[in-house]
Design a protein around this motif. Sequence first.
Motif, PDB file in Angstrom:
ATOM      1  N   ALA A 155       0.864  -1.181   0.000  1.00 57.85           N
ATOM      2  CA  ALA A 155       0.000   0.000   0.000  1.00 57.85           C
ATOM      3  C   ALA A 155       0.906   1.237   0.000  1.00 57.85           C
ATOM      4  O   ALA A 155       1.803   1.361   0.831  1.00 57.85           O
ATOM      5  CB  ALA A 155      -0.906   0.007   1.225  1.00 57.85           C
ATOM      6  N   ARG A 156       0.668   2.125  -0.950  1.00 54.70           N
ATOM      7  CA  ARG A 156       1.478   3.346  -1.021  1.00 54.70           C
ATOM      8  C   ARG A 156       0.560   4.565  -0.985  1.00 54.70           C
ATOM      9  O   ARG A 156      -0.604   4.501  -1.390  1.00 54.70           O
ATOM     10  CB  ARG A 156       2.336   3.367  -2.292  1.00 54.70           C
ATOM     11  N   SER A 157       1.095   5.642  -0.504  1.00 54.03           N
ATOM     12  CA  SER A 157       0.333   6.892  -0.441  1.00 54.03           C
ATOM     13  C   SER A 157       0.058   7.403  -1.849  1.00 54.03           C
ATOM     14  O   SER A 157       0.909   7.295  -2.742  1.00 54.03           O
ATOM     15  CB  SER A 157       1.116   7.940   0.345  1.00 54.03           C
ATOM     16  N   ASP A 158      -1.131   7.937  -2.045  1.00 53.60           N
ATOM     17  CA  ASP A 158      -1.448   8.512  -3.353  1.00 53.60           C
ATOM     18  C   ASP A 158      -1.063   9.987  -3.431  1.00 53.60           C
ATOM     19  O   ASP A 158      -1.342  10.661  -4.433  1.00 53.60           O
ATOM     20  CB  ASP A 158      -2.931   8.327  -3.693  1.00 53.60           C
ATOM     21  N   GLY A 162      -4.734   9.593   0.589  1.00 54.58           N
ATOM     22  CA  GLY A 162      -5.320   8.278   0.393  1.00 54.58           C
ATOM     23  C   GLY A 162      -4.264   7.217   0.156  1.00 54.58           C
ATOM     24  O   GLY A 162      -3.058   7.452   0.297  1.00 54.58           O
ATOM     25  N   TRP A 163      -4.731   6.024  -0.234  1.00 48.76           N
ATOM     26  CA  TRP A 163      -3.850   4.876  -0.422  1.00 48.76           C
ATOM     27  C   TRP A 163      -4.171   4.164  -1.725  1.00 48.76           C
ATOM     28  O   TRP A 163      -5.313   4.161  -2.177  1.00 48.76           O
ATOM     29  CB  TRP A 163      -4.004   3.900   0.738  1.00 48.76           C
ATOM     30  N   ILE A 164      -3.149   3.496  -2.276  1.00 50.14           N
ATOM     31  CA  ILE A 164      -3.313   2.631  -3.446  1.00 50.14           C
ATOM     32  C   ILE A 164      -2.681   1.287  -3.093  1.00 50.14           C
ATOM     33  O   ILE A 164      -1.509   1.214  -2.730  1.00 50.14           O
ATOM     34  CB  ILE A 164      -2.630   3.227  -4.695  1.00 50.14           C
ATOM     35  N   TRP A 184      -4.180  -6.699   4.803  1.00 49.64           N
ATOM     36  CA  TRP A 184      -2.898  -6.336   5.399  1.00 49.64           C
ATOM     37  C   TRP A 184      -1.879  -6.146   4.284  1.00 49.64           C
ATOM     38  O   TRP A 184      -1.789  -6.958   3.357  1.00 49.64           O
ATOM     39  CB  TRP A 184      -2.446  -7.409   6.383  1.00 49.64           C
ATOM     40  N   ALA A 185      -1.105  -5.057   4.383  1.00 50.07           N
ATOM     41  CA  ALA A 185      -0.179  -4.710   3.305  1.00 50.07           C
ATOM     42  C   ALA A 185       1.053  -4.026   3.876  1.00 50.07           C
ATOM     43  O   ALA A 185       1.012  -3.391   4.943  1.00 50.07           O
ATOM     44  CB  ALA A 185      -0.862  -3.783   2.291  1.00 50.07           C
ATOM     45  N   ASN A 186       2.152  -4.152   3.151  1.00 50.33           N
ATOM     46  CA  ASN A 186       3.370  -3.441   3.496  1.00 50.33           C
ATOM     47  C   ASN A 186       3.251  -1.978   3.100  1.00 50.33           C
ATOM     48  O   ASN A 186       2.759  -1.652   2.016  1.00 50.33           O
ATOM     49  CB  ASN A 186       4.564  -4.071   2.783  1.00 50.33           C
ATOM     50  N   THR A 187       3.703  -1.091   3.983  1.00 50.42           N
ATOM     51  CA  THR A 187       3.759   0.335   3.693  1.00 50.42           C
ATOM     52  C   THR A 187       5.138   0.850   4.103  1.00 50.42           C
ATOM     53  O   THR A 187       5.953   0.108   4.674  1.00 50.42           O
ATOM     54  CB  THR A 187       2.682   1.119   4.476  1.00 50.42           C
ATOM     55  N   ASP A 188       5.388   2.114   3.851  1.00 46.67           N
ATOM     56  CA  ASP A 188       6.641   2.718   4.316  1.00 46.67           C
ATOM     57  C   ASP A 188       6.714   2.758   5.835  1.00 46.67           C
ATOM     58  O   ASP A 188       7.796   2.948   6.414  1.00 46.67           O
ATOM     59  CB  ASP A 188       6.772   4.146   3.768  1.00 46.67           C
ATOM     60  N   ASP A 189       5.569   2.543   6.483  1.00 50.93           N
ATOM     61  CA  ASP A 189       5.483   2.541   7.941  1.00 50.93           C
ATOM     62  C   ASP A 189       5.312   1.124   8.485  1.00 50.93           C
ATOM     63  O   ASP A 189       4.805   0.914   9.581  1.00 50.93           O
ATOM     64  CB  ASP A 189       4.299   3.422   8.373  1.00 50.93           C
ATOM     65  N   GLY A 190       5.717   0.118   7.692  1.00 51.41           N
ATOM     66  CA  GLY A 190       5.566  -1.270   8.105  1.00 51.41           C
ATOM     67  C   GLY A 190       4.233  -1.848   7.663  1.00 51.41           C
ATOM     68  O   GLY A 190       3.500  -1.268   6.854  1.00 51.41           O
ATOM     69  N   ILE A 191       3.879  -2.991   8.208  1.00 51.45           N
ATOM     70  CA  ILE A 191       2.641  -3.672   7.837  1.00 51.45           C
ATOM     71  C   ILE A 191       1.466  -2.966   8.509  1.00 51.45           C
ATOM     72  O   ILE A 191       1.459  -2.743   9.722  1.00 51.45           O
ATOM     73  CB  ILE A 191       2.696  -5.153   8.226  1.00 51.45           C
ATOM     74  N   ALA A 233      -9.572   4.627   5.545  1.00 47.04           N
ATOM     75  CA  ALA A 233      -9.669   3.170   5.422  1.00 47.04           C
ATOM     76  C   ALA A 233      -8.663   2.443   6.304  1.00 47.04           C
ATOM     77  O   ALA A 233      -8.831   1.254   6.597  1.00 47.04           O
ATOM     78  CB  ALA A 233      -9.480   2.752   3.966  1.00 47.04           C
ATOM     79  N   ILE A 234      -7.610   3.125   6.718  1.00 48.02           N
ATOM     80  CA  ILE A 234      -6.559   2.451   7.479  1.00 48.02           C
ATOM     81  C   ILE A 234      -7.026   2.188   8.902  1.00 48.02           C
ATOM     82  O   ILE A 234      -7.784   2.971   9.490  1.00 48.02           O
ATOM     83  CB  ILE A 234      -5.255   3.292   7.462  1.00 48.02           C
ATOM     84  N   LEU A 235      -6.603   1.049   9.475  1.00 47.16           N
ATOM     85  CA  LEU A 235      -6.839   0.757  10.886  1.00 47.16           C
ATOM     86  C   LEU A 235      -5.772   1.519  11.673  1.00 47.16           C
ATOM     87  O   LEU A 235      -4.597   1.141  11.661  1.00 47.16           O
ATOM     88  CB  LEU A 235      -6.746  -0.743  11.157  1.00 47.16           C
ATOM     89  N   PRO A 236      -6.131   2.584  12.363  1.00 50.45           N
ATOM     90  CA  PRO A 236      -5.109   3.502  12.879  1.00 50.45           C
ATOM     91  C   PRO A 236      -4.196   2.917  13.933  1.00 50.45           C
ATOM     92  O   PRO A 236      -3.031   3.325  14.046  1.00 50.45           O
ATOM     93  CB  PRO A 236      -5.930   4.666  13.444  1.00 50.45           C
TER      94      PRO A 236
END
Length: 393
Positions: A155-158, A162-164, A184-191, A233-236
């Motif tokens: 998942a990356r920031s748009d 938002g997210w893509i 569940w997805a990998n982001t720059d801030d971890g899973i 949409a993210i689980l904070p």
Amino acid sequence: MTTAATVTLNDDVLNLDSLLTTDELALRREVRGFVAERIRPNINAWYEDAHFPLDLVPELGELGVLGMHLKGYGCPGRTAVEYGLAAMELEAGDSGLRTFVSVQGSLAMTAIHKWGSEEQKNEYLPPMARGEVIGCFGLTEPTAGSDPAGMATVARSDGRGGWIINGAKRWIGLASVAQLAVIWANTDDGIRGFIVPTDTAGFTATPIGSKLSMRASIQCDITLDDVRLPGTAILPAARGLRGPFSCLNEARYGIIWGAMGAARDAYEAALGYSQERMQFGKPLAGYQLTQEKLVNMLLEIQKGTLLAIHTGRLKDAGALEPVQVSVGKLNNVREAIAICREARTILGGNGITLDYSPLRHANNLESVRTYEGTDEVHTLILGNHITGVSAFR
């Protein structure tokens, strides 16, 4: 034909019922009655036709078993032991039906309840508890089953808040009939975890066919192709693998109980059959080899049920450790499969038909043995606990 439901049994030799409260026994009777009325008469056809009965979902909500261990937000707020007893009775009907309750409540709803915002909890949990909205839980991937840290979904920031999301998930229960997916997805801030409405462009769920197990259930492949989501949409509160692992432990706990339900039903079918099936002038139950099989089955069911009750009491006291969940999941599923296979031998050739439950249960338990941590994974968890040395890498 004699079925488990028509046989009077004396199988609680340790009087384990004396360890249960009046409320717990009442809950068990209610769920057992639901299984007898709504699942047992239909499960053979559902299994043979690979059909999951969606019409049961609101009934399960009315029964109070969806997210039943969760408190607030329209959830039943029952105890861990009560949830375990419900799981046991549902899986005595079929693993696929208990799995639905687990995916909905222990995985999808728990993810939102533990890690979601107040807005997310208030929006999603009440209709999910009623069975009006179905959820799924997207963690496992085609190349990342036992090692979720190796997930490739990203998942990356748009750039606009938002997210893509791009990636793929596999063996995701209910995905093709769900209205929302916890992905569940990998982001720059971890899973991180995301709530994804399944009608979002780029989200595709395809049921997996040709299954030899869990046929009265739905498992899917998911593809995520430039799935665009708002920042909400993210689980904070979920960061890292602690988020999904906390949900998996809830599901694993239910399996400790559920597996013993399948084992008990297989044992009861074999016992009833042995009392009526005549061979060489007397019932099969009158032969020493048959009695030895039945006794060994009963011993493991009683021990496994005692383990489940103890684990549930620890959970209700807030004292249950993840390694203890691994003890229960590894032991009870392994023993349940052995019991179901042994029960099939008492049924002889008739045991390979859907007229009797043991082989259906054994086939289903092959899936239960694999998901929420394989035997090997739980063995290594326990090995690490015993030795202090991790053997995962």
